[in-house]
Design a protein around this motif. Sequence first.
Motif, short mmCIF file in Angstrom:
data_model
loop_
_atom_site.label_atom_id
_atom_site.label_comp_id
_atom_site.label_asym_id
_atom_site.label_seq_id
_atom_site.Cartn_x
_atom_site.Cartn_y
_atom_site.Cartn_z
N ALA A 174 0.83 -1.21 0.00
CA ALA A 174 0.00 0.00 0.00
C ALA A 174 0.86 1.25 0.00
O ALA A 174 0.51 2.26 -0.64
CB ALA A 174 -0.92 -0.01 1.21
N ALA A 175 2.00 1.21 0.69
CA ALA A 175 2.90 2.37 0.71
C ALA A 175 3.45 2.66 -0.69
O ALA A 175 3.55 3.82 -1.10
CB ALA A 175 4.05 2.12 1.69
N ALA A 176 3.78 1.59 -1.42
CA ALA A 176 4.28 1.78 -2.78
C ALA A 176 3.20 2.38 -3.68
O ALA A 176 3.48 3.24 -4.53
CB ALA A 176 4.76 0.45 -3.35
N ALA A 177 1.96 1.93 -3.48
CA ALA A 177 0.85 2.46 -4.28
C ALA A 177 0.57 3.92 -3.94
O ALA A 177 0.39 4.76 -4.84
CB ALA A 177 -0.39 1.61 -4.06
N SER A 178 0.52 4.25 -2.66
CA SER A 178 0.15 5.61 -2.26
C SER A 178 1.24 6.63 -2.59
O SER A 178 0.96 7.83 -2.66
CB SER A 178 -0.18 5.65 -0.76
OG SER A 178 0.95 5.30 0.01
#
Length: 282
Positions: free
Chosen positions: A218-222
Motif C-alpha cells: 500500500a505504501a508503494a501504491a500511495s
Amino acid sequence: MRALDIDAVRAFVLVAELRSFTRAAEAMDVTQPVVSVRLRKLEEHLGRRLLERTPRDVRLSIEGAAFLEAARALVATHDRAATSFNVVEQRLAVGISQLLIGNDLPRLLSRIAADNPSLKLTVRVGGTSDLIASFEHGDLDAALVLRPDEGAKRTRLVFEERFSWYALAGWKQPAGKPLPLATQGASCRIRAAAVRELDRAGIAWQEVFLAQGASSLAAAASSGFAVAVLPRRAAPAETTDLSLEHGLPLIPLQSVMLYTGLNDPESRASLRVITTAFQQGR
C-alpha cells in the motif's frame, strides 16, 4: 411493547453489516431460513420494515438505519451480561494472512474485544504457508488465510476476497512503459493470479517493488511509485482502483479459508466473531 427477541436483533445486526442473509446465517451457525424467519418476526414485532431486499443485495431501509445503532448496543449489552460470571479466561491464538490486514484492523480488533470481553486473543500476522505450518505444529488454534495451492483437512471457506489494482489517485502510466508492479514476489498466490490476467490481456508488466504484507504494498501504491494488487480493505484513502479507467483485467475472487481443529461451543463462537469482523471489513 413486548421484549425484543435478542436472537432476532442479532440476526438483524449481522444481516445489516454483512449485507447478506447467507453470511449472517454462517456467522450465527444457523440456516438461512432461520435468519429470514427471525427478521420477519422482528419487523412484525416493531411494525417497521428494516431491510430492503433485492435478488442481488440487502440494504437498510430508512427505519432500519435508525434502529441499527440501538440494536448493536442491545446485542453488546446482552453479551456482556451473559458473560459477566465467566471466571475462566478463554485463550485463543489466531493467525491472519498479512494480505488481509487493512486500515480497519483497529476497528476489527475493538469489535472482537467488545463482543467477547473474556477472550484473551493472540494474533499472529504472516504469510499463508508460515501460518499453516504454525497451525499444523500446534502453535495456533486457528488460521484465517488465502486458499493455498495444496488442500488440507480441518479447513472451510469463510468468504471470498476481491483484489484489484491500486495506485495513487491521478496516476498515469508512462507511454510505452510496462505496468510497474508492487508485489510479494513469485511465491505469492495473488501475484500469480494478477500477472496471469495481465499476460492473458497482453499487458506488459514489470516488478519494481518487492515487499511482504499489504501495508508495504500500500505504501508503494500511495507514493505513486507502483501499482499494487490489494484488497479494498488495505487500499489507502489516497489511492484509486485502476481497473475501469486503465482497462486492467479483473482478478479472480480469492477464497479465504479458516483452519481450525476447535470444536467446543465457546471457541467456535469466538471464531465466528473473528471471521464475521473480517467479512464486515470488506
